[in-house]
Design an enzyme around this catalytic site. Structure first.
Site, short mmCIF file in Angstrom:
data_model
loop_
_atom_site.label_atom_id
_atom_site.label_comp_id
_atom_site.label_asym_id
_atom_site.label_seq_id
_atom_site.Cartn_x
_atom_site.Cartn_y
_atom_site.Cartn_z
N ALA A 143 -9.98 -4.95 0.14
CA ALA A 143 -9.02 -6.02 -0.11
C ALA A 143 -8.40 -5.77 -1.48
O ALA A 143 -8.53 -6.56 -2.41
CB ALA A 143 -9.70 -7.38 -0.07
N ASN B 123 5.81 4.46 0.87
CA ASN B 123 5.30 3.26 1.55
C ASN B 123 5.72 2.02 0.76
O ASN B 123 5.53 1.95 -0.46
CB ASN B 123 3.78 3.35 1.67
CG ASN B 123 3.21 2.21 2.48
OD1 ASN B 123 3.15 1.08 2.02
ND2 ASN B 123 2.78 2.50 3.70
N CYS C 229 0.07 -5.48 5.86
CA CYS C 229 -1.04 -5.57 4.91
C CYS C 229 -1.82 -6.86 5.12
O CYS C 229 -1.25 -7.96 5.02
CB CYS C 229 -0.55 -5.52 3.47
SG CYS C 229 -1.92 -5.63 2.31
N LYS D 192 5.29 0.32 9.79
CA LYS D 192 3.82 0.41 9.91
C LYS D 192 3.27 -0.91 10.42
O LYS D 192 3.43 -1.95 9.78
CB LYS D 192 3.18 0.78 8.57
CG LYS D 192 1.68 1.02 8.71
CD LYS D 192 1.07 1.65 7.48
CE LYS D 192 -0.42 1.91 7.66
NZ LYS D 192 -1.04 2.47 6.45
N ILE E 19 -2.45 2.45 13.26
CA ILE E 19 -2.56 1.04 12.90
C ILE E 19 -2.88 0.89 11.41
O ILE E 19 -3.50 1.78 10.82
CB ILE E 19 -3.69 0.33 13.71
CG1 ILE E 19 -5.02 1.06 13.52
CG2 ILE E 19 -3.31 0.22 15.16
CD1 ILE E 19 -6.23 0.38 14.16
N THR F 287 -5.12 -1.66 8.80
CA THR F 287 -6.53 -2.03 8.96
C THR F 287 -6.71 -3.27 9.83
O THR F 287 -5.81 -4.10 9.96
CB THR F 287 -7.16 -2.30 7.59
OG1 THR F 287 -6.34 -3.23 6.90
CG2 THR F 287 -7.28 -1.03 6.78
N GLY G 89 -5.70 5.67 11.79
CA GLY G 89 -6.86 4.82 12.02
C GLY G 89 -8.11 5.62 12.35
O GLY G 89 -8.25 6.11 13.46
N GLY G 90 -8.98 5.79 11.37
CA GLY G 90 -10.28 6.41 11.60
C GLY G 90 -10.27 7.91 11.82
O GLY G 90 -11.29 8.47 12.21
#
Lengths: 244, 308
Positions: B70, B100, B131, B166, B192, B194, B244-245
């Site tokens: 965060a 970005n 976000c 995004k 994606i 988060t 993502g991951g």
């Protein structure tokens, strides 16, 4: 910063839940006392940042407290096993303003970085006084090791079960040229208030990467926003803004 | 054209590997470790109109196979990014950069994007409407198709470079948002961001993160990201960037089979600073193992089970 593989030489308990780990590997990126390493552990996503206690040649000493699953896993590792480390993280202490009679204050597991710092200051011909603060006698560690270096060590415990009864600030000498400290934040605040000279304080924060990329450990200072992992963990007393 | 190269919205990438925004700063920390020109490009730290400190700490929590952050868009603001960060980056990165951008109003997004669009180093604008860590901005634009449309439309009106929206996974149907962005003129879609998550410290009984909730990322989210990339790639005509991951060359190939033209790598950079370099280096060998001659040929190449 460097990423290297270290081999564990020795792992031994020092006090309740406190472990000393000795490992050898490429220590060339570790340049100042107060820096830390970030340890990767199998099955844990984030690395575990641990401050450097001492470096001698290719031998690295770390002291840590078992606080959760990661450190428990680390404590179970045996000599010969290897660790993936990011080394040379953080700014470390600046020795140049120490003056003739610096005092070092370590609280709990804030004690380890004081070892290498004391060694460096003594090597520069400065008499070193160290005040260590613990809650109880069974938490005390490294007093003999620090005395063996030639430092003048005072121990304080909150319950008075060893040394001076009280906090680390109760062991603060009358006169000193400069201070260096590391410990939990309430102690840092107390040291900040109790000290009359300038000095350097090492902070802790939950980190993501440990090398300045994620902004996970930022804090506000009087000289701008700083990342505890990259621009710290050591901050000068003059730049600290407690109201963050 | 090399076997690894792909074309993202008209710009050739040497390879599809792109460090994701917020995990690579403005590049220097990594440039100290390796030549970051080996990357396809990278997406810089999310930039806003004004300087931001972000959220109080702790900002980070660990999870099984991932983490929650965060941070809250800490950045020096667009003017200082242009005056300080981009000139510094120019010395160590010589490819078009993915800039970005985030904001708190349609005007914010347009203002920041217009300024960055004028910068020679910028190749693409990645507009973060997802976000989860700021109030009154970010994700609120990415969870409402009309708001997403408005932001992208406004950005497109004041920029010339490719605009990539995004997207947030914290929606019921991501293809609705993706199509709204495409209708507004987006040149690409990245996803994606988060997943909204939370942890509680058993000792203090407080949330680990000071902001209570944060964005969950890391290998644990890969299947969710892959599924959404697959759905989105079938719903829009513009290129999709899979995020993502992702932490291995195999993950990159899997994302591309699902429909990604390029692939962003996020949390992996934070635990292994060499992650992206290792992925780029592992791609040729991994491609050979799966009989892939050129990566661009496998985009969206996932086969279907035959119905019986």
């Amino acid at each position: 910063m460097k990423q290297s593989i270290f081999t564990i030489e020795r792992s031994r308990p020092l006090a309740r839940d406190v472990v000393e780990l000795r490992a050898h590997g490429d220590t060339s990126a570790i340049t100042a006392p107060g820096q830390f390493v970030n340890i990767r552990l199998t099955g844990k996503f984030l690395r575990r940042p641990i401050s450097v206690c001492n470096v001698a040649g290719d031998e690295l000493t770390l002291i840590y407290k078992i606080v959760g699953g990661g450190t428990r896993q680390l404590a179970a590792m045996r000599p010969g096993q290897t660790l993936d480390l990011l080394t040379g993280l953080g700014n470390g202490y600046d020795l140049s303003p120490a003056g003739d009679s610096p005092v070092l204050l370590g609280g709990g597991v804030g004690t380890p970085p004081m070892f290498w710092l004391a060694r460096e200051l003594l090597a520069r011909g400065k008499p070193v006084r160290i005040v260590l603060g613990f809650n109880t006698a069974d938490e005390v560690f490294y007093v003999d090791e620090l005395r063996a270096l030639g430092a003048d060590v005072t121990v304080t415990t909150v319950d008075g079960s060893r040394g001076v009864k009280g906090f680390v600030t109760d062991g603060l000498p009358q006169d000193y040229s400069y201070f260096y400290t590391c410990g939990p934040e309430p102690m840092l605040r107390a040291v900040f208030r109790a000290t009359k000279t300038s000095g350097q304080l090492s902070f802790e924060e939950r980190m993501g990467c440990g090398f300045g990329a994620c902004m996970g450990c930022s804090c506000k200072t009087l000289t701008g926003y700083k990342r505890i992992c990259k621009d710290g963990p050591v901050l000068r007393k003059e730049e600290i803004a407690w109201e963050r | 054209m090399g076997a690894l190269s792909v074309n993202l919205c008209g710009i050739e990438l040497d390879n599809p590997v792109i460090p994701a925004s917020g995990t690579f700063g403005y590049g220097y920390e990594f440039a100290e470790l390796y030549d970051i020109n080996c990357l396809g490009t990278f997406s810089c730290k999310g930039t806003t109109r004004q300087e931001r400190f972000g959220n109080p700490t702790p900002r980070i929590a660990e999870c099984s196979a991932g983490m929650i952050n965060a941070v809250g868009l800490q950045n020096p603001g667009v003017d200082r990014v242009i005056a300080e960060e981009l000139p510094r980056l120019k010395k160590c990165f010589h490819k078009p950069l993915m800039a970005n951008v985030s904001g708190f109003s349609v005007e914010d997004y347009a203002y920041t994007c217009q300024k960055l669009d004028e910068q020679e180093q910028v190749g693409w604008l990645e507009v973060n409407i997802s976000c989860p860590n700021v109030h009154g901005g970010g994700m609120s634009f990415g969870t409402d198709p009309r708001a997403a449309y408005e932001v992208i439309k406004a950005v497109k009106a004041v920029t010339r470079k490719p605009v990539i929206a995004k997207l947030s996974p914290n929606v019921t149907d991501i293809t609705v948002i993706a199509k709204a962005c495409e209708d507004a003129g987006a040149d690409g879609i990245s996803l994606i961001n988060t997943l909204l998550g939370m942890r509680i410290d058993l000792r203090t009984r407080k949330p680990v993160i000071a902001n209570t909730m944060g964005g969950f990322s890391g290998p644990a989210v890969f299947p969710v990201a892959l599924r959404m990339v697959y759905q989105t790639a079938r719903a829009v005509k513009v290129p999709v960037v899979g995020v993502g991951g992702v932490s291995t060359a195999e993950d990159v190939i899997e994302m591309m089979l699902a429909g990604a033209t390029a692939v962003e790598v996020g949390a992996a950079n934070l635990v292994d600073p060499f992650a992206c370099k290792k992925i780029v280096e592992a791609l040729p060998e991994t491609m050979a193992r799966y009989q892939i001659a050129a990566l661009r040929e496998i985009i969206g190449g996932v086969k279907q089970w035959e119905k019986t």
